[in-house]
Write an enzyme that holds these catalytic residues in place. Sequence first.
Site, PDB file in Angstrom:
ATOM      1  N   LYS A 226      14.544  90.290 -48.302  1.00 47.66           N
ATOM      2  CA  LYS A 226      15.275  90.238 -47.026  1.00 47.66           C
ATOM      3  C   LYS A 226      16.006  91.547 -46.719  1.00 47.66           C
ATOM      4  O   LYS A 226      16.173  92.400 -47.586  1.00 47.66           O
ATOM      5  CB  LYS A 226      16.230  89.033 -47.025  1.00 47.66           C
ATOM      6  N   ARG A 261      13.567  80.951 -54.178  1.00 46.86           N
ATOM      7  CA  ARG A 261      12.413  81.090 -53.278  1.00 46.86           C
ATOM      8  C   ARG A 261      12.027  82.565 -53.234  1.00 46.86           C
ATOM      9  O   ARG A 261      12.795  83.394 -52.754  1.00 46.86           O
ATOM     10  CB  ARG A 261      12.782  80.568 -51.889  1.00 46.86           C
TER      11      ARG A 261
HETATM   12  C1  8Y7 Z   1      14.279  80.831 -46.454  1.00 41.50           C
HETATM   13  C2  8Y7 Z   1      13.458  79.731 -46.162  1.00 41.50           C
HETATM   14  C3  8Y7 Z   1      12.721  81.510 -45.124  1.00 41.50           C
HETATM   15  C4  8Y7 Z   1      15.408  80.606 -47.306  1.00 41.50           C
HETATM   16  C5  8Y7 Z   1      14.704  78.301 -47.454  1.00 41.50           C
HETATM   17  C6  8Y7 Z   1      11.995  84.844 -45.271  1.00 41.50           C
HETATM   18  C7  8Y7 Z   1      11.428  79.362 -44.753  1.00 41.50           C
HETATM   19  C8  8Y7 Z   1      12.376  84.066 -44.092  1.00 41.50           C
HETATM   20  N1  8Y7 Z   1      13.804  81.931 -45.800  1.00 41.50           N
HETATM   21  N2  8Y7 Z   1      13.650  78.488 -46.654  1.00 41.50           N
HETATM   22  N3  8Y7 Z   1      12.482  80.176 -45.323  1.00 41.50           N
HETATM   23  N4  8Y7 Z   1      15.564  79.332 -47.789  1.00 41.50           N
HETATM   24  N5  8Y7 Z   1      14.952  77.083 -47.965  1.00 41.50           N
HETATM   25  O1  8Y7 Z   1      12.404  86.038 -45.280  1.00 41.50           O
HETATM   26  O2  8Y7 Z   1      16.213  81.483 -47.601  1.00 41.50           O
HETATM   27  O3  8Y7 Z   1      11.300  84.403 -46.185  1.00 41.50           O
HETATM   28  S1  8Y7 Z   1      11.702  82.446 -44.064  1.00 41.50           S
END
Ligand code: 8Y7
Length: 288
Positions: A226, A261
């Site tokens: 990010k 994640r």
């Molecule tokens: C997150 C996410 C994204 C996060 C959860 C990216 C779908 C943006 N970020 N889901 N999703 N937590 N639970 O940069 O931080 O991956 S999308």
Amino acid sequence: MKQHNVRHELVTDHVLLMGIVNVTPDSFSDGGTFMGPGAAIDHARQLALEGADIIDIGGESTRPGAQLVSVDEEMSRVIPVIEGLKGEISAKISIDTRKAEVMRAAIKAGADIINDVTALKYDKDSLDVAASSHCPVILMHGLTEQGGDPKTMQDNPVYEDVVSEVCESLRRNIMDCEQAGIAKSRLIIDPGIGFGKTADHNIELLANLDRFHELGLPLLIGASRKGFIGLLGGESDAMKRAPGSIAAALFAVSQGARILRVHDVKKTHQALSVWRALDEAKAQLTAF
Ligand code: 8Y7
């Protein structure tokens, strides 16, 4: 490691890795790489081999500025991938969506977990779909206050006290879920790094993960690649942010995060194995 006061279905005392599979043409970090279900299925299989406990499949980019996607388009992206993976990998499959219809179809196709960046608020039917399923649900703090629009969420996020506000918002989300008949033991919380937050907000949240343990639920952190990692680490290319992402991931684990994640599963897995061995050795020493 901290004990949680709810006995949870999904989370044991080892940290789980959630590998990211974007089935979108516009994802910022791997845009255009996945051209169809075949490539996404291969990528998911690879992440599972590398140590992912969960594969997170998303068909709508929620990055700042992303275009909205219709239900039909989103379904046509993610459902074939879930069908192709079901029974083929031992990792759990999570569906990253904020649309109830997509959730329902994904669960029918074999998804095990709901990951909603609006904490089931974007679509009025999501609480019911989640309640009538038996899936764990990830409640992320994110787009709700901004009206659910990724186009505007980063325009000028303002908080008086970001940690308290995110905490209270998640507390309300948990109550709403319990009222809708979703047992607390199915819930996972996530402060939503990068969603309606400046770099300073993200840093403050990560430095105060302690506060989220009051909610008594396992904590998921998604910091991988990010913007604030780029800022802190001086790397404008998102594809080259694995080292900074791993540093943030290990820091989050040291503060009690239970699910990470990540894009870079293999590298994070290696880092986590070393960190865990050392942390356990230290715990042995201090136990006597
Ligand atoms: C997150 C996410 C994204 C996060 C959860 C990216 C779908 C943006 N970020 N889901 N999703 N937590 N639970 O940069 O931080 O991956 S999308």
